[in-house]
Design a protein around this motif. Structure first.
Motif, PDB file in Angstrom:
ATOM      1  N   TRP A 107       0.822  -1.221   0.000  1.00 12.84           N
ATOM      2  CA  TRP A 107       0.000   0.000   0.000  1.00 12.84           C
ATOM      3  C   TRP A 107       0.851   1.263   0.000  1.00 12.84           C
ATOM      4  O   TRP A 107       0.307   2.352  -0.181  1.00 12.84           O
ATOM      5  CB  TRP A 107      -0.920   0.014   1.218  1.00 12.84           C
ATOM      6  N   VAL A 108       2.138   1.130   0.240  1.00 15.80           N
ATOM      7  CA  VAL A 108       2.998   2.314   0.246  1.00 15.80           C
ATOM      8  C   VAL A 108       2.994   2.997  -1.114  1.00 15.80           C
ATOM      9  O   VAL A 108       3.144   4.225  -1.224  1.00 15.80           O
ATOM     10  CB  VAL A 108       4.430   1.927   0.672  1.00 15.80           C
ATOM     11  N   SER A 109       2.787   2.231  -2.176  1.00 16.11           N
ATOM     12  CA  SER A 109       2.796   2.817  -3.523  1.00 16.11           C
ATOM     13  C   SER A 109       1.666   3.819  -3.711  1.00 16.11           C
ATOM     14  O   SER A 109       1.754   4.708  -4.567  1.00 16.11           O
ATOM     15  CB  SER A 109       2.696   1.715  -4.576  1.00 16.11           C
ATOM     16  N   PHE A 110       0.582   3.705  -2.921  1.00 14.26           N
ATOM     17  CA  PHE A 110      -0.513   4.662  -3.046  1.00 14.26           C
ATOM     18  C   PHE A 110      -0.091   6.061  -2.598  1.00 14.26           C
ATOM     19  O   PHE A 110      -0.718   7.051  -2.985  1.00 14.26           O
ATOM     20  CB  PHE A 110      -1.721   4.215  -2.217  1.00 14.26           C
ATOM     21  N   TRP A 111       0.951   6.126  -1.775  1.00 13.27           N
ATOM     22  CA  TRP A 111       1.389   7.401  -1.223  1.00 13.27           C
ATOM     23  C   TRP A 111       2.575   7.982  -2.001  1.00 13.27           C
ATOM     24  O   TRP A 111       3.026   9.086  -1.680  1.00 13.27           O
ATOM     25  CB  TRP A 111       1.771   7.235   0.246  1.00 13.27           C
TER      26      TRP A 111
ATOM     27  N   SER B 102       8.779  -1.265  -8.998  1.00 12.30           N
ATOM     28  CA  SER B 102       9.670  -2.161  -8.256  1.00 12.30           C
ATOM     29  C   SER B 102       9.062  -2.579  -6.934  1.00 12.30           C
ATOM     30  O   SER B 102       9.194  -3.741  -6.506  1.00 12.30           O
ATOM     31  CB  SER B 102      11.011  -1.474  -8.024  1.00 12.30           C
ATOM     32  N   LEU B 103       8.370  -1.668  -6.244  1.00 12.67           N
ATOM     33  CA  LEU B 103       7.727  -2.015  -4.987  1.00 12.67           C
ATOM     34  C   LEU B 103       6.622  -3.048  -5.194  1.00 12.67           C
ATOM     35  O   LEU B 103       6.523  -4.039  -4.452  1.00 12.67           O
ATOM     36  CB  LEU B 103       7.159  -0.756  -4.337  1.00 12.67           C
ATOM     37  N   GLY B 104       5.793  -2.840  -6.204  1.00  4.42           N
ATOM     38  CA  GLY B 104       4.707  -3.782  -6.461  1.00  4.42           C
ATOM     39  C   GLY B 104       5.199  -5.150  -6.886  1.00  4.42           C
ATOM     40  O   GLY B 104       4.718  -6.182  -6.400  1.00  4.42           O
ATOM     41  N   VAL B 105       6.185  -5.193  -7.777  1.00  2.00           N
ATOM     42  CA  VAL B 105       6.700  -6.477  -8.251  1.00  2.00           C
ATOM     43  C   VAL B 105       7.425  -7.219  -7.133  1.00  2.00           C
ATOM     44  O   VAL B 105       7.296  -8.442  -6.989  1.00  2.00           O
ATOM     45  CB  VAL B 105       7.622  -6.249  -9.466  1.00  2.00           C
ATOM     46  N   THR B 106       8.186  -6.499  -6.314  1.00  4.24           N
ATOM     47  CA  THR B 106       8.931  -7.147  -5.220  1.00  4.24           C
ATOM     48  C   THR B 106       7.986  -7.773  -4.204  1.00  4.24           C
ATOM     49  O   THR B 106       8.178  -8.927  -3.782  1.00  4.24           O
ATOM     50  CB  THR B 106       9.843  -6.121  -4.530  1.00  4.24           C
ATOM     51  N   THR B 107       6.976  -7.033  -3.790  1.00  6.09           N
ATOM     52  CA  THR B 107       6.028  -7.592  -2.819  1.00  6.09           C
ATOM     53  C   THR B 107       5.252  -8.757  -3.417  1.00  6.09           C
ATOM     54  O   THR B 107       4.973  -9.744  -2.722  1.00  6.09           O
ATOM     55  CB  THR B 107       5.051  -6.508  -2.357  1.00  6.09           C
TER      56      THR B 107
ATOM     57  N   CYS C 121      -4.285 -12.536   0.481  1.00  3.96           N
ATOM     58  CA  CYS C 121      -3.138 -11.625   0.606  1.00  3.96           C
ATOM     59  C   CYS C 121      -2.452 -11.429  -0.739  1.00  3.96           C
ATOM     60  O   CYS C 121      -2.060 -10.309  -1.102  1.00  3.96           O
ATOM     61  CB  CYS C 121      -2.153 -12.163   1.639  1.00  3.96           C
ATOM     62  N   LEU C 122      -2.305 -12.516  -1.486  1.00  2.00           N
ATOM     63  CA  LEU C 122      -1.707 -12.405  -2.815  1.00  2.00           C
ATOM     64  C   LEU C 122      -2.582 -11.555  -3.734  1.00  2.00           C
ATOM     65  O   LEU C 122      -2.072 -10.774  -4.558  1.00  2.00           O
ATOM     66  CB  LEU C 122      -1.508 -13.804  -3.399  1.00  2.00           C
ATOM     67  N   THR C 123      -3.894 -11.666  -3.593  1.00  2.00           N
ATOM     68  CA  THR C 123      -4.810 -10.859  -4.396  1.00  2.00           C
ATOM     69  C   THR C 123      -4.677  -9.381  -4.055  1.00  2.00           C
ATOM     70  O   THR C 123      -4.707  -8.512  -4.947  1.00  2.00           O
ATOM     71  CB  THR C 123      -6.256 -11.327  -4.170  1.00  2.00           C
ATOM     72  N   PHE C 124      -4.521  -9.054  -2.779  1.00  2.00           N
ATOM     73  CA  PHE C 124      -4.356  -7.658  -2.383  1.00  2.00           C
ATOM     74  C   PHE C 124      -3.060  -7.078  -2.940  1.00  2.00           C
ATOM     75  O   PHE C 124      -3.038  -5.931  -3.420  1.00  2.00           O
ATOM     76  CB  PHE C 124      -4.373  -7.540  -0.862  1.00  2.00           C
ATOM     77  N   VAL C 125      -1.988  -7.857  -2.869  1.00  3.37           N
ATOM     78  CA  VAL C 125      -0.710  -7.372  -3.404  1.00  3.37           C
ATOM     79  C   VAL C 125      -0.806  -7.196  -4.917  1.00  3.37           C
ATOM     80  O   VAL C 125      -0.324  -6.198  -5.479  1.00  3.37           O
ATOM     81  CB  VAL C 125       0.420  -8.339  -3.025  1.00  3.37           C
ATOM     82  N   PHE C 126      -1.427  -8.134  -5.588  1.00  5.99           N
ATOM     83  CA  PHE C 126      -1.598  -8.021  -7.030  1.00  5.99           C
ATOM     84  C   PHE C 126      -2.520  -6.862  -7.383  1.00  5.99           C
ATOM     85  O   PHE C 126      -2.313  -6.153  -8.380  1.00  5.99           O
ATOM     86  CB  PHE C 126      -2.163  -9.335  -7.572  1.00  5.99           C
ATOM     87  N   GLY C 127      -3.552  -6.637  -6.550  1.00  6.54           N
ATOM     88  CA  GLY C 127      -4.445  -5.503  -6.785  1.00  6.54           C
ATOM     89  C   GLY C 127      -3.735  -4.170  -6.640  1.00  6.54           C
ATOM     90  O   GLY C 127      -4.037  -3.212  -7.375  1.00  6.54           O
TER      91      GLY C 127
ATOM     92  N   PRO D   4      -7.258  -0.714   2.859  1.00  4.69           N
ATOM     93  CA  PRO D   4      -7.227  -1.084   4.281  1.00  4.69           C
ATOM     94  C   PRO D   4      -8.588  -1.492   4.841  1.00  4.69           C
ATOM     95  O   PRO D   4      -8.671  -2.418   5.652  1.00  4.69           O
ATOM     96  CB  PRO D   4      -6.708   0.183   4.964  1.00  4.69           C
ATOM     97  N   LEU D   5      -9.657  -0.806   4.403  1.00  2.63           N
ATOM     98  CA  LEU D   5     -10.981  -1.155   4.913  1.00  2.63           C
ATOM     99  C   LEU D   5     -11.386  -2.558   4.470  1.00  2.63           C
ATOM    100  O   LEU D   5     -11.901  -3.352   5.271  1.00  2.63           O
ATOM    101  CB  LEU D   5     -12.012  -0.129   4.437  1.00  2.63           C
ATOM    102  N   VAL D   6     -11.160  -2.889   3.220  1.00  3.82           N
ATOM    103  CA  VAL D   6     -11.530  -4.220   2.722  1.00  3.82           C
ATOM    104  C   VAL D   6     -10.683  -5.305   3.392  1.00  3.82           C
ATOM    105  O   VAL D   6     -11.177  -6.382   3.745  1.00  3.82           O
ATOM    106  CB  VAL D   6     -11.379  -4.267   1.187  1.00  3.82           C
ATOM    107  N   PHE D   7      -9.393  -5.026   3.598  1.00 10.59           N
ATOM    108  CA  PHE D   7      -8.527  -6.009   4.251  1.00 10.59           C
ATOM    109  C   PHE D   7      -8.942  -6.208   5.709  1.00 10.59           C
ATOM    110  O   PHE D   7      -8.907  -7.346   6.224  1.00 10.59           O
ATOM    111  CB  PHE D   7      -7.074  -5.551   4.169  1.00 10.59           C
ATOM    112  N   ALA D   8      -9.316  -5.144   6.392  1.00  9.53           N
ATOM    113  CA  ALA D   8      -9.797  -5.274   7.772  1.00  9.53           C
ATOM    114  C   ALA D   8     -11.100  -6.075   7.821  1.00  9.53           C
ATOM    115  O   ALA D   8     -11.300  -6.919   8.712  1.00  9.53           O
ATOM    116  CB  ALA D   8     -10.003  -3.894   8.389  1.00  9.53           C
ATOM    117  N   LEU D   9     -11.985  -5.849   6.853  1.00  6.63           N
ATOM    118  CA  LEU D   9     -13.225  -6.620   6.790  1.00  6.63           C
ATOM    119  C   LEU D   9     -12.937  -8.091   6.527  1.00  6.63           C
ATOM    120  O   LEU D   9     -13.563  -8.981   7.127  1.00  6.63           O
ATOM    121  CB  LEU D   9     -14.130  -6.042   5.693  1.00  6.63           C
TER     122      LEU D   9
END
Length: 452
Positions: free
Chosen positions: A266-270, A281-286, A317-323, A429-434
């Protein structure tokens, strides 16, 4: 003359002589019971007296089945393998039965029991472990086996063995699961000849300091598992060991690292939308790290046909990282679209400016030519006032549009790419918390339901 000579000896010599005579008389009267044990063994197990091929008679010498009572002492449980679905156990196995042919005289309780180390000299039940994969006896320093024969004909057989037993597991709740591993004992005699029973009282004992790296032995249950075939009914005993998996290991090694990877994505959003190398690089590495961890988890588990709890977790978790990686692709597309739209607006403004300039130039040329035109005065028609009044009334009756707070907040961000980033900062974050709420409540409640 001898009497006279003896009377002349000193008193101390006479006392010593009497003591020696008394000791010699006592030694002649003492019985060697070890020698008696040999005589008893030769008497009850001698040639032509006992046949180890014939099973003992039933209760009270009847022709009923021989009764064998079993008890176990679990010394250690070495490993419980998930991928092989097996566990290793070391135990002391004991059997006890009555064989009236082995009764003997105990000489008033002087011989409590006879000890044998050769199991071939007496009849033995043909018990085996039906779910055994591997097993061996212990022979250091001597074979860890003994046989005791008691005066009333009871035989106690004890041996220390190590076994590797199969343990079919249900991994749907892994790693929030409990597993039941059984130890089954059967034989080749039908219940008409041989019956196995658990010893009364406490048939199974477990060492107090039993320690397992990833499991806890919660309880154990003894039961019977007799089987019927077309050749008869066969006696069977079983022990069900209930193991609870220690969740703290998996929480530290799997769940927390996966949460950290998702949050890092999620750091890439900022980051700035123009920081393409950093966000890619951040998205591919994670994504690669998450995929590697998922494959490592699956490598330690057997390939089963159903979905496990850990599969749901790693998959989401893999879906969230890919998303998060796809979100940057969408942001990049929206950014280029915004740039294209801005360029089109600039071109349109340039065209309008050029067109206005050309009109002004044409007007200047007309003025320079001293051409006069008859200009009609501005005349207001009678109906114009009425039309303006109707327009004002319509404006009064029209309700103003309600302002949407979300639109008002999003209007602060002029570009669509920036809006996508801002929405993702809140939505992910809201969807992951849910998902966490649903995941933990579902599997924890299922675990409690299965326990009940």
């Amino acid at each position: 003359m001898a009497t006279v000579a003896t009377s002349l000896w000193p008193p101390c010599v006479l006392l010593l002589l009497a003591l020696l005579l008394h000791v010699g008389w006592c030694n002649q009267g003492k019985v060697n019971f070890r020698e008696k044990e040999k005589q008893v063994l030769d008497q009850i197990l001698g040639p032509g007296r006992y046949d180890a091929r014939i099973r003992p008679s039933g209760i009270n010498g009847t022709d009923g089945p021989a009764i064998v009572r079993v008890n176990l002492f679990v010394r250690s449980i070495a490993t419980i393998s998930d991928i092989k679905m097996e566990y290793s156990v070391q135990l002391t196995f004991r059997e006890q039965w009555m064989d009236e042919r082995l009764k003997f005289n105990d000489f008033g309780g002087k011989i409590k029991y006879l000890t044998l180390t050769d199991a071939n000299r007496v009849w033995m039940p043909d018990l085996f472990f039906s779910n055994e994969k591997e097993g061996h006896f212990h022979n250091i320093i001597m074979p860890n086996v003994y046989i005791r024969i008691f005066p009333y004909g009871s035989v106690l057989y004890s041996i220390r063995i190590s076994l590797t037993l199969s343990c079919p597991m249900n991994l749907k709740l892994y790693p929030l699961d409990r597993q039941i591993c059984s130890l089954r004992m059967a034989n080749g005699w039908t219940t008409d000849d041989l019956v196995f029973l658990w010893k009364d009282g406490d048939p199974v004992q477990v060492v107090k300091n039993l320690h397992l790296p990833r499991f806890t032995l919660e309880k154990f249950l003894t039961d019977y598992c007799n089987s019927k075939t077309n050749t008869g009914e066969y006696s069977c005993l079983k022990v069900d060991l209930l193991f609870k998996r220690e969740f703290s290991y998996y929480l530290i090694q799997i769940y927390i690292p996966c949460c950290m990877l998702v949050i890092v994505s999620w750091v890439s959003f900022w980051l700035d939308q123009n920081a393409i190398p950093a966000r890619v690089s951040l998205g591919v590495t994670t994504l690669l790290t998450m995929a590697t961890q998922t494959s490592g988890i699956n490598a330690s588990l057997p390939p089963v046909s159903y979905t496990k709890a850990i599969d749901v977790w790693t998959g989401v978790c893999l879906t969230f990282v890919f998303g998060a990686l796809l979100e940057f692709a969408l942001v990049n597309y929206a950014s280029r679209s915004d740039m294209h739209r801005e360029n089109m607006k600039k071109q349109r403004r340039q065209c309008e400016l050029e067109h206005a300039a050309s009109l002004e130039a044409a007007a200047d040329l007309l003025e320079d030519g001293a051409t006069t035109f008859a200009m009609k005065p501005l005349v207001r028609h009678p109906g114009d006032a009425l039309t303006l009044e109707k327009v004002r009334q319509c404006e009064i009756h029209m309700q103003p549009k309600r302002e949407n707070c979300c639109r008002t907040w999003l209007s602060k961000f002029p570009t669509r790419s920036k809006r996508i980033d801002v929405i993702s900062r809140i939505t992910f974050p809201l969807v992951f918390a849910l998902f966490n709420l649903v995941y933990w409540s579902t599997y924890l409640f299922r675990e409690e339901a299965e326990d009940n």
